[in-house]
Design an enzyme around this catalytic site. Structure first.
Site, short mmCIF file in Angstrom:
data_model
loop_
_atom_site.label_atom_id
_atom_site.label_comp_id
_atom_site.label_asym_id
_atom_site.label_seq_id
_atom_site.Cartn_x
_atom_site.Cartn_y
_atom_site.Cartn_z
N ASP A 1 20.24 -25.48 80.66
CA ASP A 1 20.14 -25.78 82.09
C ASP A 1 20.72 -27.17 82.31
O ASP A 1 20.70 -28.02 81.43
CB ASP A 1 18.68 -25.74 82.54
CG ASP A 1 18.58 -25.94 84.06
OD1 ASP A 1 19.28 -25.22 84.79
OD2 ASP A 1 17.83 -26.83 84.48
N GLU B 1 20.82 -30.54 85.13
CA GLU B 1 20.40 -31.19 86.37
C GLU B 1 21.64 -31.91 86.89
O GLU B 1 22.39 -32.50 86.11
CB GLU B 1 19.27 -32.18 86.12
CG GLU B 1 17.96 -31.55 85.61
CD GLU B 1 17.36 -30.53 86.56
OE1 GLU B 1 17.56 -30.67 87.80
OE2 GLU B 1 16.71 -29.58 86.09
N HIS C 1 12.04 -28.55 86.30
CA HIS C 1 13.00 -29.51 86.84
C HIS C 1 13.27 -30.69 85.93
O HIS C 1 13.62 -31.77 86.37
CB HIS C 1 12.63 -29.97 88.25
CG HIS C 1 13.08 -28.96 89.26
ND1 HIS C 1 14.34 -28.44 89.27
CD2 HIS C 1 12.42 -28.37 90.28
CE1 HIS C 1 14.45 -27.57 90.25
NE2 HIS C 1 13.29 -27.49 90.88
N ASP D 1 13.35 -26.47 82.22
CA ASP D 1 13.88 -25.25 82.85
C ASP D 1 14.53 -24.34 81.83
O ASP D 1 14.43 -23.12 81.91
CB ASP D 1 14.90 -25.62 83.93
CG ASP D 1 14.20 -26.03 85.23
OD1 ASP D 1 12.94 -26.07 85.22
OD2 ASP D 1 14.89 -26.31 86.22
#
Lengths: 727, 125
Positions: free
Chosen positions: A541, A543, A682, A687
């Site tokens: 994942d 960000e 998050h 995640d």
């Protein structure tokens, strides 16, 4: 977002048609009972009110549609969702219950399903209890092994025949962390991990050569087959690797060598000690050969001074020579003392090998590379050599291929005999003479094999062995050859009988571990057709500063974890903050919690992607809403040259495949539906871990729909509605 | 007839002594300071014997030796290799490439003179 059921649309359309028909029929019946004057009057009344009649029909239809929709929700949608949820319960590994909803009968059905599920969970718990009891023993043994491995001062890695790592200890992890060139957060996990290939960390050819030698030794009936080599790894470090076989001992008839199922690798970082040894060599070399010339000059000059009748000018000249050479010697000693502090050219330690084995290996390799028959002749079986067999075979193969390619040599022969304190290895052919220049150029050019170039020359290889090599012709036999002089092993390779006996005794299987993973996995079948449950995944994942990759938004954190053999390996994770090279918008900070100061001083994406690439090598990528994350990675392709070509799976799309009737396929919603506990949402790694748990639960649900392979999963995902979304 | 000897060595400090020594012994001496000069001198002057150092610039003594033997015009030249490389592998290589003798530095001049005389007395095959 949700698809409207076609059956509902059809039912409403059908009702509208029936209502219209009924209206017309009623009209016809009434019309037929009227006389002429009445008909005219009715016609006059209706003429201005057609819209009113139509409106009446439409209103009626709307009422009917509303009713149908309600009924549909109650009798079609609800059972469907119940069905999807029942499938989740069916596939669930932990107890999970349906929420009763819909009609009374449906609620009763849900309760009955829950009772069945409870019964199943009860049975399963019983079974798990029994299995747990049975495996306590095994676990204890494993713990003991783990403790032993942890206590070892040496790095140990166990891999199967295909080179997949089955086990490694903390020391090995530390050793590879030092070698890892990437940001520290990867922690060496991009090099070493369960299910990873050992060839990512150690050079494939060198290791394969060691494996091959062990196979040979086992086939020969050697009781202590081991191989040892020294290799350079990332960062210029030197590793000494000792390899020993793991052998299958079940169902092996007495007297037959047990098959090799894997290898134990013991690693030592010998950079410092090798450098030291090489330096000592160099010093010795400088002191002997370097000083010999000076001593010769002095001695000869002194001898001349001994002549009584020498003229004064000549005497002065010889004295000058002596003075000058003494000064040279003095300078050399000072220079050597200074240089002893510096690192010098490294020399690889040599290992002892049976000469016949070296030649057999050379025969095979030459045959494979040169495509001409290679024979052995006059091989002295009693000779043991001290060689670096890998580079020596490289040199022989290189010369052999050039002979075949450039001199059209049709067949080659290898000979091995003792020559004083050395072994004499000949590469013999029949053919034309070779010029001195050609020999020199072959000796001094960097060896190449097809497109592959090595930094070494034949001369380097010869010098590494402290040997010699030259071209020679035997006119009488019309033969030409390259002759290598190689060091003999100082200890003849006789086995200590006591050691051999102990090796036989320890041949019974150690009792404290048992690895089923030793069965080589089916590697040959196409990745696309392999079962989803068997594949190795990197779930990741990102960000980002925002949602618009094209509009300058950038990655600020990358997190990933691995799934091997259906298990999520939390300890082999990847997490890295990234300096986006721009400011982080204030409005995004509440979402990911990453402040500007946290990314200051972190590596840029160009430095992080190579490490992540290595981490994800040879695995299938999995992400939630993968198109979004992949877009960010793709935008870096041009700048970094790193292209992620592996297959990508998207949990958002696959959730929609499994549950087409659910409203939401957001990560939280799926996690709740599939009973996944959400922690650390998050952060990129948080995640990624949630996504990984979801993916593990989706695999059996996909299987229920007949989706077993990667290919099937990708095709199903493409068909779903959400596949049309593009970033 | 006076015999000709070529000294091929890049070490000026040994050449001066060897030249003096061999001239005292009554030979005609010429000098080459690298491998290429040595090859040229052997072709030009056809010396009866060459004192050939191994570690020389441009061409090593091994290369010179192989070239001399490969050329029918010079193949009969007597070659005594002199070298600071003391390993027996070097000796084996020198002899395999066609040297007639091999001496490791340092050596006693008396031995060298005896060796030279012995080699020059031998009939060329």
């Amino acid at each position: 977002m949700k698809r409207v059921d076609r059956r509902l649309v059809a039912a409403i359309a059908f009702s509208g048609l029936i209502m219209a028909l009924w209206l017309v029929l009623m009209g016809i019946v009434v019309w037929s009972t009227l006389n002429g004057a009445e008909r005219a009057a009715v016609q006059e009344v209706l003429a201005g009110r057609v819209a009113l009649v139509f409106a009446g029909w439409a209103l009626g239809l709307a009422l009917v549609a509303g009713m149908l929709h309600k009924l549909h929700q109650h009798y079609v949608d609800a059972p469907r969702r119940l069905l999807e949820e029942a499938r989740v319960v069916l596939a669930a590994r932990t107890p999970q219950l349906l929420v009763p909803r819909g009609t009374r009968e449906m609620q009763a059905l849900a309760t009955a399903v829950n009772e069945l599920a409870a019964q199943r969970d009860g049975l399963r718990a019983d079974m798990a209890e029994q299995v747990a009891q049975a495996s306590v023993h095994v676990q204890q043994e494993k713990d003991r092994l783990a403790a032993l491995m942890a206590e070892l001062q040496q790095s140990v890695v166990v891999c199967n025949q295909a080179g997949l790592i089955l086990l490694y200890n903390q020391r090995a992890r530390q050793a590879f962390r030092l070698l890892s060139q990437g940001p520290q957060q990867a922690d060496g996990a991009e090099l070493i991990g369960i299910g990873r290939s050992i060839f990512a960390a150690l050079e494939r050819q060198v290791l394969a050569h060691a494996f091959e030698r062990i196979h040979q030794a086992v086939a020969r009936g050697d009781t202590r087959p081991t191989a040892q080599f020294v290799t350079t790894v990332a960062g210029g470090q030197l590793l000494r690797v000792q390899v020993a076989p793991v052998r299958a001992l079940q169902d092996v008839p007495a007297g037959v060598p047990a098959a090799v199922t894997g290898f134990v690798l013991m690693l030592d970082n010998v950079t410092a000690s090798v450098a030291e040894e090489a330096e000592r060599d160099q010093l010795l070399h400088g002191l002997t050969e370097g000083s010999r010339a000076s001593l010769a000059n002095i001695q000869t000059a002194v001898d001349m001074l001994g002549y009584a009748d020498i003229e004064a000018p000549m005497r002065e000249r010889f004295l000058g020579v002596v003075r000058e050479e003494v000064a040279t010697l003095g300078r050399r000693v000072t220079d050597l003392a200074q240089r002893s502090a510096q690192r010098l050219k490294t020399r690889w330690p040599l290992e002892e090998m049976r000469g016949a084995d070296v030649l057999a290996a050379a025969q095979r390799q030459l045959g494979a590379h040169c495509g001409c028959p290679v024979t052995l002749d006059g091989v002295d079986d009693a000779l043991w050599l001290k060689v670096d067999s890998y580079t020596l075979l490289q040199a022989l193969t290189y010369l052999g291929t050039r002979l075949v390619d450039e001199f059209e040599v049709r067949f080659l022969q290898l000979r091995l005999a003792r020559a004083g304190a050395h072994a004499q290895l000949d590469l013999v052919w029949v053919g034309q003479a070779m010029s001195n220049e050609t020999v020199m150029s072959w000796e001094l050019e960097a060896m190449r094999f097809g497109a592959e170039r090595t930094p070494l020359t034949v001369r380097d290889v010869v010098e590494r062995h402290g040997g010699e090599m030259w071209f020679e012709r035997e006119r009488a036999r019309h033969q030409a050859m390259f002759r290598f002089l190689l060091p003999l092993s100082s200890v003849p390779g006789e086995e200590d009988p006591a050691l051999a006996a102990s090796a036989v005794a320890s041949d019974s299987r150690p009792e404290y571990y048992d690895f089923d993973l030793f069965q080589s996995r089916e590697e040959d079948s196409d990745l696309e057709d392999r079962p989803l449950a068997e594949l190795t995944y990197t779930v990741f994942d990102t960000e980002t500063t925002g949602l618009n990759p094209m509009g300058g938004d950038a990655i600020i954190q990358l997190g990933a974890a691995r799934i091997v053999n259906g298990k999520l390996l939390r300890q082999e994770s990847f997490e890295q903050l990234v300096d986006p090279g721009r400011s982080i918008p204030a409005e995004s900070i509440p979402i990911h919690g990453i402040q500007q100061h946290m990314v200051d001083g972190q590596p840029r994406i160009g430095a992080v992607l190579p490490v992540f690439y290595a981490f994800a090598q040879d695995t299938v990528l999995v992400a939630h809403n993968a198109a979004f994350d992949m877009r960010f990675l793709q935008l870096q392709e041009e700048a970094t040259g790193i292209v992620f070509r592996q297959p990508v799976l998207d949990t958002l799309l696959l959730s929609a495949v499994v549950h087409p009737n659910q409203e939401s396929h957001r990560l939280e919603a799926i996690a709740e539906r599939l009973n996944v506990t959400v922690q650390g949402r998050h952060t990129a790694l948080g995640d990624a871990l949630v996504t990984a748990e979801i993916w593990l639960r989706l695999i059996p649900l996909l299987a229920q729909q007949g989706i077993f392979t990667l290919r099937q999963a990708r095709e199903a995902a493409q068909k779903t509605y959400y596949a049309r979304l593009k970033y | 007839m006076t015999q000709k000897i070529l000294i091929a060595d890049d070490e000026a400090n040994i050449v001066v002594s060897l030249e003096y020594l061999l001239q005292r012994e009554g030979y005609i001496v010429s000098i080459a300071r690298n491998g290429q000069e040595a090859l040229d001198a052997i072709e030009r002057e056809a010396p009866d014997l060459v004192l050939l150092d191994v570690m020389m610039p441009i061409k090593t003594g091994f290369e010179v030796c192989a070239s001399v033997r490969a050329n029918p015009a010079t193949a009969h030249t007597r070659i005594l290799m002199l070298t600071a490389k003391g390993r027996d592998t070097d000796l084996a290589k020198g002899m395999a490439l066609g040297a007639d003798g091999y001496m490791t530095k340092p050596f006693a001049t008396r031995e060298l003179v005896a060796r030279v005389a012995e080699m020059l007395a031998q009939e060329r095959p």
